[in-house]
Design an enzyme around this catalytic site. Structure first.
Site, PDB file in Angstrom:
ATOM      1  N   GLY A  38      25.398  51.098  45.770  1.00  0.00           N
ATOM      2  CA  GLY A  38      26.293  50.016  45.368  1.00  0.00           C
ATOM      3  C   GLY A  38      25.938  48.656  45.947  1.00  0.00           C
ATOM      4  N   GLU A  39      24.987  48.611  46.894  1.00  0.00           N
ATOM      5  CA  GLU A  39      24.593  47.306  47.453  1.00  0.00           C
ATOM      6  C   GLU A  39      23.909  46.444  46.396  1.00  0.00           C
ATOM      7  OE1 GLU A  39      21.867  47.666  50.694  1.00  0.00           O
ATOM      8  OE2 GLU A  39      23.228  48.931  51.847  1.00  0.00           O
ATOM      9  N   ARG A  95      45.365  35.145  44.003  1.00  0.00           N
ATOM     10  CA  ARG A  95      46.791  35.518  44.012  1.00  0.00           C
ATOM     11  C   ARG A  95      47.235  36.008  45.385  1.00  0.00           C
ATOM     12  NH1 ARG A  95      47.332  39.256  38.776  1.00  0.00           N
ATOM     13  NH2 ARG A  95      45.289  39.919  39.509  1.00  0.00           N
ATOM     14  N   HIS A 129      45.160  29.904  40.971  1.00  0.00           N
ATOM     15  CA  HIS A 129      46.487  30.473  40.736  1.00  0.00           C
ATOM     16  C   HIS A 129      47.612  29.616  41.325  1.00  0.00           C
ATOM     17  CE1 HIS A 129      49.581  33.336  40.021  1.00  0.00           C
ATOM     18  NE2 HIS A 129      49.877  33.372  41.303  1.00  0.00           N
ATOM     19  N   ASP A 168      56.622  32.682  32.909  1.00  0.00           N
ATOM     20  CA  ASP A 168      57.415  32.697  34.144  1.00  0.00           C
ATOM     21  C   ASP A 168      57.648  31.275  34.642  1.00  0.00           C
ATOM     22  OD1 ASP A 168      54.987  31.987  35.512  1.00  0.00           O
ATOM     23  OD2 ASP A 168      54.456  34.104  35.550  1.00  0.00           O
ATOM     24  N   LYS A 191      60.780  35.649  34.819  1.00  0.00           N
ATOM     25  CA  LYS A 191      60.128  36.961  34.899  1.00  0.00           C
ATOM     26  C   LYS A 191      60.338  37.518  36.304  1.00  0.00           C
ATOM     27  CE  LYS A 191      55.481  37.310  35.829  1.00  0.00           C
ATOM     28  NZ  LYS A 191      54.064  36.990  35.612  1.00  0.00           N
ATOM     29  N   ARG A 193      58.698  40.443  38.946  1.00  0.00           N
ATOM     30  CA  ARG A 193      57.633  41.434  39.164  1.00  0.00           C
ATOM     31  C   ARG A 193      57.978  42.273  40.380  1.00  0.00           C
ATOM     32  NH1 ARG A 193      52.210  42.039  37.715  1.00  0.00           N
ATOM     33  NH2 ARG A 193      51.957  39.951  36.868  1.00  0.00           N
ATOM     34  N   ASP A 219      49.277  30.711  30.182  1.00  0.00           N
ATOM     35  CA  ASP A 219      49.244  31.302  31.524  1.00  0.00           C
ATOM     36  C   ASP A 219      47.895  30.989  32.170  1.00  0.00           C
ATOM     37  OD1 ASP A 219      50.223  32.677  33.699  1.00  0.00           O
ATOM     38  OD2 ASP A 219      50.723  34.492  32.584  1.00  0.00           O
TER      39      ASP A 219
HETATM   40  C1  R5P Z   1      51.321  35.463  37.672  1.00  0.00           C
HETATM   41  O1  R5P Z   1      52.042  34.754  38.340  1.00  0.00           O
HETATM   42  C2  R5P Z   1      50.158  34.951  36.882  1.00  0.00           C
HETATM   43  O2  R5P Z   1      50.335  33.622  36.497  1.00  0.00           O
HETATM   44  C3  R5P Z   1      49.922  35.812  35.653  1.00  0.00           C
HETATM   45  O3  R5P Z   1      51.057  35.728  34.820  1.00  0.00           O
HETATM   46  C4  R5P Z   1      49.708  37.232  36.052  1.00  0.00           C
HETATM   47  O4  R5P Z   1      48.845  37.327  37.143  1.00  0.00           O
HETATM   48  C5  R5P Z   1      49.140  38.024  34.903  1.00  0.00           C
HETATM   49  O5  R5P Z   1      48.980  39.361  35.301  1.00  0.00           O
HETATM   50  P1  R5P Z   1      49.244  40.524  34.260  1.00  0.00           P
HETATM   51  O6  R5P Z   1      48.429  40.225  33.039  1.00  0.00           O
HETATM   52  O7  R5P Z   1      48.789  41.762  34.980  1.00  0.00           O
HETATM   53  O8  R5P Z   1      50.722  40.539  33.986  1.00  0.00           O
END
Ligand code: R5P
Length: 294
Positions: A38-39, A95, A129, A168, A191, A193, A219
């Site tokens: 895997g290197e 993230r 992000h 979101d 939203k 999560r 997004d």
């Molecule tokens: C979250 O805050 C990001 O802006 C995206 O909405 C999120 O990371 C997307 O991830 P997924 O497609 O797994 O819902």
């Protein structure tokens, strides 16, 4: 005059070549041989000319492999130049910018230190992000927005009374920017999560202003597609028109594009920060401007 050389990592070779052309810079490609364990064994194809070096490589899956390859290229570039700008079109780990649950490692801060240690002088990313993530870098970092390029693409399409929607509240600013360039209005859904299993649900209950309108769900990234699927199912129940998706980074893990289309999305449009079947929007122009101003 000293020359600029772009070194293209395997994860972003096409974008790196485009960037080199826009900058009228030299281009050096890289070859990767993955050992049975895997290197990655990385070799650059030529010696860069004296001058500034731009290393271009995205950190999409396999994320850890592409991260190590990027660090290796930065350190190689540093042998030839004291000015190494690193262009990371998609910054994996972005993230992980804070400790959401006690005991979690803020891995982005570790990666930021690794870039510096490997020899990077500056970093340029596309649609990171969160702006919070940028605070972990101890070298200059610039975030470039792909939104104007995504909007240009949508302006060539014919949508009925379009409305921009963020899945979101965290993406409301991005949706606002998209709507401003597009010349229309926007809304943001609520939203939730589950931080432990990653599952999402839309907690907005009903909406009146989407009825009959074509929607552009905006997004920064699509990973599993969960956010877009849940948002689309909810918006379809509100009797909207067609649903389109505009995102910068389309990771599309586990055939997420199929799930998204099955939920009722007509088209997914993404940038070439991650090359793939949806990446019709080229960001080399905005990256070239960012490099020239960095
Ligand atoms: C979250 O805050 C990001 O802006 C995206 O909405 C999120 O990371 C997307 O991830 P997924 O497609 O797994 O819902």
């Amino acid at each position: 005059m000293s020359k600029t050389t772009v070194i293209g990592g395997k994860a972003s070779e096409d974008l790196a070549r485009k960037l080199a052309r826009k900058l009228k810079a030299g281009f050096v490609s890289s070859e990767v041989r993955v050992f049975p364990d895997g290197e990655s064994k990385i070799t650059i194809s030529n010696v860069p000319k004296k001058g500034r070096i731009i290393v271009v490589n995205s950190i999409y899956p396999p994320v850890d492999t592409n991260l190590v390859q990027t660090l290796a290229l930065i350190s190689k570039a540093r042998q030839f130049s004291s000015s190494v700008t690193v262009v990371i079109p998609y910054l994996g780990y972005a993230r992980q910018d804070r400790e959401f649950l006690p005991g979690e490692v803020v891995t982005l801060s570790v990666i930021a230190k690794l870039f510096k240690a490997a020899g990077a002088s500056k970093v340029i990313v596309v649609d990171i992000h969160s702006s919070m993530g940028m605070r972990h870098f101890q070298i200059p970092i610039k975030n470039v927005s792909a939104v104007p390029e995504l909007v240009s693409y949508f302006k060539k399409m014919r949508l009925a009374n379009p409305l921009v929607v963020s899945p979101d509240l965290g993406g409301a600013k991005r949706a606002e920017e998209f709507a401003r360039f597009y010349g229309t209005d926007y809304i943001a859904l609520k939203k939730r999560r589950d931080r432990r299993n990653g599952k999402v649900e839309i907690i907005t209950t009903d909406l009146d202003n989407v009825r009959g309108r074509d929607l552009v769900l905006v997004d920064d990234m699509i990973s599993t597609g969960g956010s877009i699927v849940k948002a689309t199912e909810f918006l379809k129940r509100q009797k909207c028109g067609k649903v389109f998706v505009a995102c910068t980074h389309a990771l599309l893990i586990d055939c997420a594009d199929k799930k998204i289309r099955r939920a009722g999305v007509s088209q997914i449009v993404s940038a070439n920060t991650i090359p793939g079947s949806t990446s019709s929007v080229d960001v080399s122009g905005i990256l070239a401007k960012a490099v020239l101003n960095a």
